[in-house]
Design a protein around this motif. Structure first.
Motif, PDB file in Angstrom:
ATOM      1  N   GLU A 114     -63.418 -11.296  -1.137  1.00  0.00           N
ATOM      2  CA  GLU A 114     -64.238 -10.135  -1.486  1.00  0.00           C
ATOM      3  C   GLU A 114     -63.480  -9.291  -2.499  1.00  0.00           C
ATOM      4  N   THR A 115     -64.211  -8.755  -3.465  1.00  0.00           N
ATOM      5  CA  THR A 115     -63.528  -8.087  -4.572  1.00  0.00           C
ATOM      6  C   THR A 115     -63.820  -6.603  -4.669  1.00  0.00           C
ATOM      7  N   GLY A 116     -64.582  -6.043  -3.723  1.00  0.00           N
ATOM      8  CA  GLY A 116     -64.814  -4.606  -3.737  1.00  0.00           C
ATOM      9  C   GLY A 116     -65.424  -4.098  -5.029  1.00  0.00           C
ATOM     10  N   CYS A 117     -66.413  -4.776  -5.522  1.00  0.00           N
ATOM     11  CA  CYS A 117     -67.141  -4.397  -6.740  1.00  0.00           C
ATOM     12  C   CYS A 117     -66.308  -4.568  -8.009  1.00  0.00           C
ATOM     13  N   CYS A 118     -65.151  -5.154  -7.937  1.00  0.00           N
ATOM     14  CA  CYS A 118     -64.277  -5.237  -9.108  1.00  0.00           C
ATOM     15  C   CYS A 118     -63.807  -6.670  -9.325  1.00  0.00           C
ATOM     16  N   PRO A 119     -64.682  -7.561  -9.789  1.00  0.00           N
ATOM     17  CA  PRO A 119     -64.279  -8.957  -9.935  1.00  0.00           C
ATOM     18  C   PRO A 119     -63.116  -9.143 -10.914  1.00  0.00           C
ATOM     19  N   HIS A 120     -63.101  -8.358 -11.985  1.00  0.00           N
ATOM     20  CA  HIS A 120     -62.007  -8.527 -12.950  1.00  0.00           C
ATOM     21  C   HIS A 120     -60.685  -8.038 -12.368  1.00  0.00           C
ATOM     22  N   THR A 121     -60.752  -6.981 -11.521  1.00  0.00           N
ATOM     23  CA  THR A 121     -59.518  -6.502 -10.889  1.00  0.00           C
ATOM     24  C   THR A 121     -58.898  -7.599 -10.029  1.00  0.00           C
ATOM     25  N   ALA A 122     -59.750  -8.296  -9.306  1.00  0.00           N
ATOM     26  CA  ALA A 122     -59.248  -9.280  -8.347  1.00  0.00           C
ATOM     27  C   ALA A 122     -58.601 -10.485  -9.013  1.00  0.00           C
ATOM     28  N   ILE A 123     -58.961 -10.750 -10.276  1.00  0.00           N
ATOM     29  CA  ILE A 123     -58.346 -11.904 -10.945  1.00  0.00           C
ATOM     30  C   ILE A 123     -57.294 -11.501 -11.964  1.00  0.00           C
ATOM     31  N   ARG A 124     -57.192 -10.219 -12.254  1.00  0.00           N
ATOM     32  CA  ARG A 124     -56.276  -9.812 -13.320  1.00  0.00           C
ATOM     33  C   ARG A 124     -55.305  -8.720 -12.896  1.00  0.00           C
ATOM     34  N   ASP A 125     -55.835  -7.572 -12.426  1.00  0.00           N
ATOM     35  CA  ASP A 125     -54.962  -6.421 -12.223  1.00  0.00           C
ATOM     36  C   ASP A 125     -54.307  -6.418 -10.846  1.00  0.00           C
ATOM     37  N   ASP A 126     -55.054  -6.861  -9.837  1.00  0.00           N
ATOM     38  CA  ASP A 126     -54.509  -6.909  -8.480  1.00  0.00           C
ATOM     39  C   ASP A 126     -54.923  -8.238  -7.868  1.00  0.00           C
ATOM     40  N   ILE A 127     -54.048  -9.196  -8.040  1.00  0.00           N
ATOM     41  CA  ILE A 127     -54.389 -10.583  -7.708  1.00  0.00           C
ATOM     42  C   ILE A 127     -54.010 -10.949  -6.280  1.00  0.00           C
ATOM     43  N   SER A 128     -53.639  -9.934  -5.491  1.00  0.00           N
ATOM     44  CA  SER A 128     -53.057 -10.245  -4.183  1.00  0.00           C
ATOM     45  C   SER A 128     -54.017 -11.001  -3.270  1.00  0.00           C
ATOM     46  N   ALA A 129     -55.282 -10.594  -3.246  1.00  0.00           N
ATOM     47  CA  ALA A 129     -56.214 -11.266  -2.326  1.00  0.00           C
ATOM     48  C   ALA A 129     -56.394 -12.732  -2.729  1.00  0.00           C
ATOM     49  N   ASN A 130     -56.401 -12.990  -4.040  1.00  0.00           N
ATOM     50  CA  ASN A 130     -56.533 -14.378  -4.492  1.00  0.00           C
ATOM     51  C   ASN A 130     -55.276 -15.187  -4.200  1.00  0.00           C
ATOM     52  N   LEU A 131     -54.121 -14.561  -4.384  1.00  0.00           N
ATOM     53  CA  LEU A 131     -52.881 -15.277  -4.054  1.00  0.00           C
ATOM     54  C   LEU A 131     -52.827 -15.590  -2.563  1.00  0.00           C
ATOM     55  N   ASP A 132     -53.258 -14.622  -1.752  1.00  0.00           N
ATOM     56  CA  ASP A 132     -53.292 -14.872  -0.306  1.00  0.00           C
ATOM     57  C   ASP A 132     -54.200 -16.057   0.003  1.00  0.00           C
ATOM     58  N   ALA A 133     -55.342 -16.098  -0.666  1.00  0.00           N
ATOM     59  CA  ALA A 133     -56.297 -17.178  -0.391  1.00  0.00           C
ATOM     60  C   ALA A 133     -55.705 -18.531  -0.794  1.00  0.00           C
ATOM     61  N   VAL A 134     -55.052 -18.572  -1.961  1.00  0.00           N
ATOM     62  CA  VAL A 134     -54.452 -19.834  -2.414  1.00  0.00           C
ATOM     63  C   VAL A 134     -53.351 -20.267  -1.436  1.00  0.00           C
ATOM     64  N   GLU A 135     -52.516 -19.312  -1.054  1.00  0.00           N
ATOM     65  CA  GLU A 135     -51.424 -19.640  -0.129  1.00  0.00           C
ATOM     66  C   GLU A 135     -51.958 -20.092   1.231  1.00  0.00           C
ATOM     67  N   ASP A 136     -53.012 -19.426   1.684  1.00  0.00           N
ATOM     68  CA  ASP A 136     -53.578 -19.806   2.976  1.00  0.00           C
ATOM     69  C   ASP A 136     -54.166 -21.219   2.920  1.00  0.00           C
ATOM     70  N   LEU A 137     -54.793 -21.541   1.798  1.00  0.00           N
ATOM     71  CA  LEU A 137     -55.324 -22.904   1.649  1.00  0.00           C
ATOM     72  C   LEU A 137     -54.188 -23.919   1.690  1.00  0.00           C
ATOM     73  N   GLU A 138     -53.112 -23.615   0.959  1.00  0.00           N
ATOM     74  CA  GLU A 138     -51.996 -24.560   0.928  1.00  0.00           C
ATOM     75  C   GLU A 138     -51.343 -24.679   2.301  1.00  0.00           C
ATOM     76  N   ALA A 139     -51.284 -23.532   3.010  1.00  0.00           N
ATOM     77  CA  ALA A 139     -50.683 -23.569   4.342  1.00  0.00           C
ATOM     78  C   ALA A 139     -51.544 -24.379   5.304  1.00  0.00           C
ATOM     79  N   ALA A 140     -52.864 -24.247   5.150  1.00  0.00           N
ATOM     80  CA  ALA A 140     -53.766 -24.914   6.088  1.00  0.00           C
ATOM     81  C   ALA A 140     -53.948 -26.390   5.769  1.00  0.00           C
ATOM     82  N   LEU A 141     -53.916 -26.725   4.483  1.00  0.00           N
ATOM     83  CA  LEU A 141     -54.286 -28.082   4.079  1.00  0.00           C
ATOM     84  C   LEU A 141     -53.088 -28.939   3.700  1.00  0.00           C
TER      85      LEU A 141
END
Lengths: 254, 214, 242
Positions: A114-141
């Motif tokens: 979820e990006t809180g109405c700020c899709p560009h923020t989530a991929i550029r300025d504050d990438i933490s939620a996406n990094l968490d998601a990538v790391e969680d995928l790698e941890a799980a899979l």
């Protein structure tokens, strides 16, 4: 009965893994004290090194076909490499559900952020939620070869942080007007691959593909551009081939 | 203590995941309780007096005694009955620790602490004291929700920042209280609860369509 | 008024429970009303400012105790110069013991200033159901000031730590983060957790705590809706029916 079992929440002994987080690996760099970083040094891992998956960002305006491209890439690459997807659609599970509905990827290989109405923020300025998601995928899979990070639909200025992805694809479509490549903007100008999608619609919307091709070359120099019609090419062959090349260059032949 | 370090830590542009969270506001907007500036003011005042007070206390305590992060983290677990809020707090704690590792030298701590505990540990690493950690925590509980109010309701951003300015005295007072109690046993730290935040977070977590992670 | 009341339940050795201690002072009067059941029968309106009340409850291994009340508690203003009224409840439940605390609501009358402190310690293998309802003001009346301060420990760890402040001196209590337009709130703690997690309809959720327990919370404009949400969760367990 332990209530944690019903809700998969953290509890019990400390330290807690996050809710739903599976931690079969140690995360050494996170756990040891380290010195202050040199301000002149990029704190992110250098690209094309280490065991982690190639991360490819897929951005572009609303409706240009990002999710359909991701689905096509899953179809093309899902059987030949270890693949996972992070989606950033503003409507949370919508894009993930699209992928699941189309049966191109099992549910455990797709995470929605979820990006809180700020899709560009989530991929550029504050990438933490996406990094968490990538790391969680790698941890799980376990180890992956490729993670596709699909941006929520945004505008022509939205690009991915190099801290999140290695390479980015920008998707525009001919129905958005053949002027789009000429307008430029960071997405069109700097993306590692520009995809001009929905070429099958060009006659209907009066878009001149040769103009788009010419303008894209003018804007992008040597960076590649491909034309695509997912109606005609359900596995997005030129894009899949481009990714195959990146993955092959990254993983030394065993 | 470095005032500039405090500003860096409390800056809304710090890439620590906050933009994806509405601080419980999205649920109350959807419930129809928050439609205008007055309702946002009431929401923020109640949130600051409850979740803000608790966050400030735990940030101050973790800053004063970062070695006790595990028991402080458990203290927040016992004060956070909603699993959705525990998850949101830990996600933001994890994001803050990720950002802070590039800023200061952190001691070894768990990967995804509750956000206020992470904030205290980070503040300590940045050379800040308990009161600064607490004021950052108290302010953070209102500023994130205020930003979400602008995005969700299209409110006048100047008016919303006016609300935040009027809450600063409360933030300062809460921070001073928190710092004074930073050495208290975990069970004695504040535990002010906000039932609608808990219930709203649980309802929000069941939605298929939402803009914010919490 | 100052009152110290105490009830201690222990196994009678034949599968039943006997009350080893049942001692009470007005207005915290206790009456045994069943094999496992004690009622708080109250003693006039109150608490009022200046009241200092304490109830101690202990449940020994193998014993089961249910505490009910015959009527709502009405927290009233009393004389303005007196300190806030205070009710402390301390309960311990041993392994194999069962405690069901299920009183009628507390009502915060306009002008009251009351504090309820609850400290419950349940040993591993003990069982607890703890219900608390609060109504903010009588019908059509503003709420007085009430603060509840609750700690429930299970197996040596703090399971639930919660404070709630309502009334004119509690900032933002009627805002959308705390109670909104709700004037009644009920909570039910179960340790270990005994009902499934759920959310809604209305302002109602059953939440798995981080430790072995559940919290059910309901907020509503009036107490009837709270009771409708929470009462079905608290059907007396088999050990308590008689």
């Amino acid at each position: 009965m332990h209530p944690e079992n019903q809700h998969s929440v953290a509890g019990g002994a400390l330290p807690h893994p996050s809710d739903g987080y599976v931690a079969p690996h140690s995360h050494g760099p996170d756990e040891v004290p380290h010195t202050h970083p040199d301000p002149g040094v990029d704190p992110h891992e250098p690209l094309n090194s280490g065991p982690r998956a190639l991360r490819v960002g897929i951005g572009g305006p609303v409706g240009s076909g990002k999710t359909a491209l991701v689905a096509a890439l899953c179809r093309a690459l899902g059987d030949e490499m270890r693949l996972a997807v992070v989606t950033n659609d503003i409507y949370t599970t919508e894009d993930a559900d699209f992928l699941l509905r189309n049966g191109v990827l099992p549910a455990d290989r797709v995470r929605a952020v979820e990006t809180g109405c700020c899709p560009h923020t989530a991929i550029r300025d504050d990438i933490s939620a996406n990094l968490d998601a990538v790391e969680d995928l790698e941890a799980a899979l376990g180890p992956l070869d490729l993670v596709l990070v699909e941006s929520g639909g945004d505008n022509l200025t939205a690009t991915f942080s190099k801290g999140l992805i290695d390479q980015q694809i920008f998707v525009v479509d001919v129905a958005g007007g053949d002027k789009v490549p000429r307008k430029g903007g960071p997405g069109v100008t700097t993306a590692d691959l520009l995809v001009i999608n929905k070429t099958d619609l060009a006659p209907m919307v009066g878009a001149d593909l040769s103009v788009m091709d010419h303008d894209a070359k003018a804007r992008r120099g040597d960076l590649p551009t491909v034309f695509l019609s997912l109606v005609e090419d359900r596995t997005a062959t030129p894009v899949a081939d481009w990714i195959r090349g990146l993955v092959a260059a990254r993983v030394p032949a065993a | 203590m470095s005032l500039a370090s405090l500003l860096v830590l409390a800056d809304g542009r710090l890439p620590s995941g906050g933009h994806a969270h509405s601080g419980g506001l999205e649920a109350q907007v959807s419930a129809g309780r928050v439609r205008d500036l007055d309702a946002v003011a009431g929401f923020l005042r109640g949130k600051l007096a409850t979740a803000g007070l608790v966050a400030a206390a735990f940030a101050a305590a973790s800053c004063a005694r970062p070695g006790e992060w595990a028991s402080l983290d458990q203290g927040l677990d016992s004060r956070t009955p909603s699993p959705a809020l525990r998850k949101a707090s830990r996600a933001q704690g994890r994001a803050l620790l990720r950002a802070a590792r590039a800023m200061w030298s952190l001691p070894p701590v768990g990967r995804d602490l509750h956000q206020p505990v992470a904030l205290g540990v980070v503040a300590h690493a940045g050379g800040l004291g308990p009161e600064e950690a607490a004021v950052a925590a108290a302010h953070g509980t209102t500023s994130g929700a205020a930003s979400a109010a602008v995005r969700l309701l299209g409110l006048d951003p100047y008016a919303v920042h006016g609300l935040l300015a009027r809450l600063t005295a409360d933030c300062d007072r809460i921070a001073a209280d928190a710092a004074a109690r930073a050495e208290s046993p975990v069970d004695d730290l504040p535990a002010a609860g906000a039932p609608l935040l808990d219930i709203g977070a649980e309802l929000h977590a069941t939605w298929e369509v939402r803009l914010f992670a919490s | 008024m100052r009152a110290r009341s105490r009830v201690a339940a222990e196994s009678d050795g034949r599968g039943g429970t006997r009350l080893a201690v049942l001692r009470s002072e007005s207005p915290l009067l206790l009456r045994r009303t069943g094999p496992h059941t004690v009622h708080l029968v109250g003693g006039g309106a109150g608490p009022l400012r200046g009241d200092d009340l304490r109830l101690d409850i202990s449940v020994a291994p193998g014993a089961a105790l249910e505490i009910l009340s015959v009527a709502a508690q009405l927290a009233l203003p009393g004389q303005a110069h007196l300190p806030q009224s205070r009710l402390e409840i301390h309960a311990t439940v041993a392994s194999g013991g069962t405690l069901r605390w299920w009183p009628e609501p507390m009502i915060a009358a306009a002008g009251c200033n009351h504090l309820t402190v609850t400290r419950v310690d349940v040993a591993e293998g003990g069982s607890l159901l703890w219900r608390d309802d609060l109504v903010c003001g009588r019908h059509g009346e503003d709420s007085g000031d009430v603060r509840t301060d609750t700690t429930i420990r299970y197996a040596g760890s703090t399971l639930y730590r919660h404070e709630l402040s309502v009334g004119p001196h509690a900032p933002g209590w009627s805002g959308a983060a705390v109670l909104g337009d709700g004037r009644a709130i009920g909570t039910l703690i179960s340790a270990p957790g005994a009902f499934p997690a759920t959310a809604g309809p209305g302002d109602f959720a059953v939440m798995p705590l981080a430790g072995p327990g559940m919290l059910a919370t309901a907020v509503a404009p009036d107490i009837r809706a709270v009771q409708a949400a929470l009462d079905p969760l608290g059907k007396p367990t088999a050990t308590l029916t008689h």
